[in-house]
Design an enzyme around this catalytic site. Structure first.
Site, PDB file in Angstrom:
ATOM      1  N   ARG A  87      -5.612  15.323  -8.409  1.00  0.00           N
ATOM      2  CA  ARG A  87      -4.319  15.012  -7.847  1.00  0.00           C
ATOM      3  C   ARG A  87      -3.308  15.406  -8.961  1.00  0.00           C
ATOM      4  O   ARG A  87      -2.100  15.627  -8.809  1.00  0.00           O
ATOM      5  CB  ARG A  87      -3.999  13.842  -7.096  1.00  0.00           C
ATOM      6  N   CYS A 100     -21.003  -1.423  -2.922  1.00  0.00           N
ATOM      7  CA  CYS A 100     -20.183  -2.403  -3.854  1.00  0.00           C
ATOM      8  C   CYS A 100     -20.988  -3.858  -3.991  1.00  0.00           C
ATOM      9  O   CYS A 100     -21.546  -4.097  -2.875  1.00  0.00           O
ATOM     10  CB  CYS A 100     -18.887  -2.845  -3.338  1.00  0.00           C
ATOM     11  N   CYS A 104     -14.875  -5.916   0.128  1.00  0.00           N
ATOM     12  CA  CYS A 104     -13.572  -6.558   0.119  1.00  0.00           C
ATOM     13  C   CYS A 104     -12.754  -6.092   1.318  1.00  0.00           C
ATOM     14  O   CYS A 104     -12.845  -4.875   1.640  1.00  0.00           O
ATOM     15  CB  CYS A 104     -12.863  -6.119  -1.090  1.00  0.00           C
ATOM     16  N   CYS A 107     -10.005  -3.374   1.541  1.00  0.00           N
ATOM     17  CA  CYS A 107     -10.485  -2.145   0.575  1.00  0.00           C
ATOM     18  C   CYS A 107      -9.977  -1.105   0.939  1.00  0.00           C
ATOM     19  O   CYS A 107      -9.715  -0.543   2.372  1.00  0.00           O
ATOM     20  CB  CYS A 107     -11.957  -1.936   0.508  1.00  0.00           C
ATOM     21  N   ARG A 109     -10.747   2.087   0.666  1.00  0.00           N
ATOM     22  CA  ARG A 109     -11.654   2.864   0.896  1.00  0.00           C
ATOM     23  C   ARG A 109     -12.657   2.424   2.217  1.00  0.00           C
ATOM     24  O   ARG A 109     -14.044   2.665   2.117  1.00  0.00           O
ATOM     25  CB  ARG A 109     -12.571   3.428  -0.139  1.00  0.00           C
ATOM     26  N   ASP A 271      -2.118  -0.160   0.189  1.00  0.00           N
ATOM     27  CA  ASP A 271      -2.326   1.172   0.947  1.00  0.00           C
ATOM     28  C   ASP A 271      -2.362   0.654   2.411  1.00  0.00           C
ATOM     29  O   ASP A 271      -2.738  -0.297   2.779  1.00  0.00           O
ATOM     30  CB  ASP A 271      -3.466   2.118   0.510  1.00  0.00           C
ATOM     31  N   ASP A 308       1.002   3.655  -4.195  1.00  0.00           N
ATOM     32  CA  ASP A 308       0.250   4.920  -4.074  1.00  0.00           C
ATOM     33  C   ASP A 308       1.067   5.746  -2.934  1.00  0.00           C
ATOM     34  O   ASP A 308       0.691   5.221  -1.818  1.00  0.00           O
ATOM     35  CB  ASP A 308      -1.275   4.698  -4.201  1.00  0.00           C
ATOM     36  N   LYS A 315       0.706   7.798  -7.816  1.00  0.00           N
ATOM     37  CA  LYS A 315       1.258   6.313  -7.839  1.00  0.00           C
ATOM     38  C   LYS A 315       2.875   6.454  -8.386  1.00  0.00           C
ATOM     39  O   LYS A 315       3.028   7.043  -9.340  1.00  0.00           O
ATOM     40  CB  LYS A 315       0.590   5.577  -8.990  1.00  0.00           C
TER      41      LYS A 315
HETATM   42  C1  LIG Z   1      -5.252   6.400  -9.607  1.00  0.00           C
HETATM   43  C2  LIG Z   1      -5.715   7.763  -9.621  1.00  0.00           C
HETATM   44  C3  LIG Z   1      -5.736   8.464 -10.935  1.00  0.00           C
HETATM   45  C4  LIG Z   1      -5.463   7.572 -12.139  1.00  0.00           C
HETATM   46  O1  LIG Z   1      -3.947   7.351 -12.609  1.00  0.00           O
HETATM   47  P1  LIG Z   1      -3.572   6.795 -13.704  1.00  0.00           P
HETATM   48  O2  LIG Z   1      -2.087   6.474 -13.418  1.00  0.00           O
HETATM   49  O3  LIG Z   1      -3.741   7.638 -14.929  1.00  0.00           O
HETATM   50  O4  LIG Z   1      -4.355   5.680 -14.067  1.00  0.00           O
HETATM   51  C5  LIG Z   1      -6.208   9.721 -10.995  1.00  0.00           C
HETATM   52  N1  LIG Z   1      -6.450  10.510  -9.753  1.00  0.00           N
HETATM   53  C6  LIG Z   1      -6.300   9.568  -8.564  1.00  0.00           C
HETATM   54  C7  LIG Z   1      -6.640  10.622  -7.205  1.00  0.00           C
HETATM   55  C8  LIG Z   1      -5.813   8.396  -8.587  1.00  0.00           C
HETATM   56  O5  LIG Z   1      -5.714   7.572  -7.200  1.00  0.00           O
HETATM   57  S1  SF4 Z   2     -12.188  -3.041  -3.190  1.00  0.00           S
HETATM   58 FE1  SF4 Z   2     -13.367  -1.664  -2.137  1.00  0.00          FE
HETATM   59  S2  SF4 Z   2     -14.332  -0.210  -3.677  1.00  0.00           S
HETATM   60 FE2  SF4 Z   2     -13.730  -1.859  -4.676  1.00  0.00          FE
HETATM   61  S3  SF4 Z   2     -15.404  -3.346  -4.807  1.00  0.00           S
HETATM   62 FE3  SF4 Z   2     -13.900  -3.983  -3.054  1.00  0.00          FE
HETATM   63  S4  SF4 Z   2     -14.897  -2.947  -1.511  1.00  0.00           S
HETATM   64 FE4  SF4 Z   2     -15.882  -1.985  -3.161  1.00  0.00          FE
END
Ligand SMILES: *Cc1c(COP(=O)(O)O)cnc(C)c1O
Ligand code: SF4
Length: 346
Positions: A87, A100, A104, A107, A109, A271, A308, A315
């Site tokens: 990105r 994991c 969580c 999460c 994801r 998010d 984000d 971010k």
């Molecule tokens: C968070 C993130 C990063 C790292 O961002 P920094 O501001 O450098 O810590 C890189 N790529 C993606 C897709 C992210 O979500």
């Molecule tokens: S926040 Fe999501 S990816 Fe991170 S440890 Fe918890 S479950 Fe795993």
């Protein structure tokens, strides 16, 4: 032992004198059909009472499936190269695991984590590494997941060796919650291995603590072992309703983190992920948290508060309004105590 089903949970809760109704147990079971439950005995041991900040992070709640709003992938991380998100100009995110120590409940994801079928294959990771090799502008690779420290030491080592062959990589970062949720995962073997690969490229680890009760002799020892392996540690937290959404909690958490060698790095507004709405409070709470830290405690304990951007904008930092720059160039400011000041060249 891992706690992954309702009957285990019930038995262990009863040992703590916490009793859930049949209805409550059924609700938890219903949720786990969609979003699996998983916690280590260690993390479970930190629960003091029902619905405390530890409980809320690991025990499923019916709101996860009752509230429909939110997206599965609000950050648009899924794209052409599976498991890789490129990105920003000079760095990329590589998801190398979807397991994991704990799942969580909040999460980001949630869509992926725990689905073994969707675990990145060796081949897929090799392909992603191939992409990184071809893109010379990438100098910083973030290994995330899931949790990279839940992979076998051999698998993680293989990935590090492959990445280290790429000349243009200057930094490798690992994002992990293991020191917090499964500190026994930070073994001597793991640390000895990471130590071999801690420089050129520079290896950093970002851990993930959410509440002061998570700083225990065990999680502290896990962090110390990583530090002793020559790896600087940062922390990422999320502002979570029912867990930590006030500045007193973060003042304590971030002071404790600094005292064990972990520098608070990011504080995230959650998010807009499906199944997590009950954790999300207003953005102004995050700003208030930063305001309650800056000046009141070590600057090193103040993370960057970011959102984000939905849709994949990256971010974006949010700051309390401390200063106004006037047309003349004069700056009108307020300090952390609310006192007014001016800065002007003439
Ligand atoms: C968070 C993130 C990063 C790292 O961002 P920094 O501001 O450098 O810590 C890189 N790529 C993606 C897709 C992210 O979500
Ligand atoms: S926040 Fe999501 S990816 Fe991170 S440890 Fe918890 S479950 Fe795993």
């Amino acid at each position: 032992m891992l706690i992954t089903n309702v009957s285990q949970l019930k038995t262990l809760l009863e040992k703590k004198n916490i009793f859930l109704s049949v209805e409550e147990l059924n609700e938890i079971e219903e949720v786990t059909k969609k979003y699996p439950m998983r916690m280590s005995e260690y993390y479970f041991s930190l629960i003091k009472e029902k619905n405390d900040p530890i409980w809320n992070q690991c025990v499923p709640k019916i709101e996860e499936i009752e509230i429909e709003s939110g997206e599965e992938d609000p950050l648009h991380e899924e794209n052409q190269i599976p498991f890789l998100t490129h990105r920003y100009p000079d760095r990329c995110l590589l998801l190398i695991s979807n397991t994991c120590g704990m799942y969580c409940r909040f999460c980001t994801r949630k869509r992926k984590v725990g689905e073994i079928k969707k675990n990145p294959t060796k081949k897929a990771i090799e392909k992603a590494i191939e992409y990184i090799k071809e893109h010379k502008e990438i100098r910083d690779v973030i290994l995330s997941g899931g949790d990279p420290l839940l992979l076998s030491v051999e698998t993680l080592e293989r990935i590090l060796i492959d990445l280290r062959k790429i000349d243009h990589i200057e930094v490798i970062r690992i994002g992990t919650r293991a020191p917090c949720t499964m500190p026994e995962r930070v073994t001597d073997k793991l640390c000895e291995t990471l130590k071999k690969y801690n420089r050129n490229p520079m290896l950093y680890i970002n851990v993930h603590f959410e509440h002061p009760d998570e700083i225990t002799p065990k999680s502290k020892a896990a962090c110390e072992k990583l530090l002793d392996a020559g790896i600087p540690l940062g922390n990422q937290s999320v502002v979570l309703k029912g867990v930590n959404s006030n500045s007193e909690t973060f003042k304590e958490l971030n002071r404790k983190l600094l005292s064990i060698g972990v520098k608070p790095y990011y504080l995230y507004q959650p998010d807009l992920v499906k199944g997590t709405k009950h954790f999300i409070g207003p953005v102004k709470e995050g700003i208030k948290i930063i305001k309650g830290l800056r000046g009141h405690t070590s600057g090193m304990a103040v993370p960057h508060f970011v959102i984000d951007a939905p849709g994949g904008g990256g971010k974006i930092p949010l700051l309390p309004n401390y200063a106004k720059i006037q047309k003349s160039g004069k700056v009108k400011m307020k300090n952390y105590e609310g006192k007014s000041f001016e800065y002007s060249l003439d």
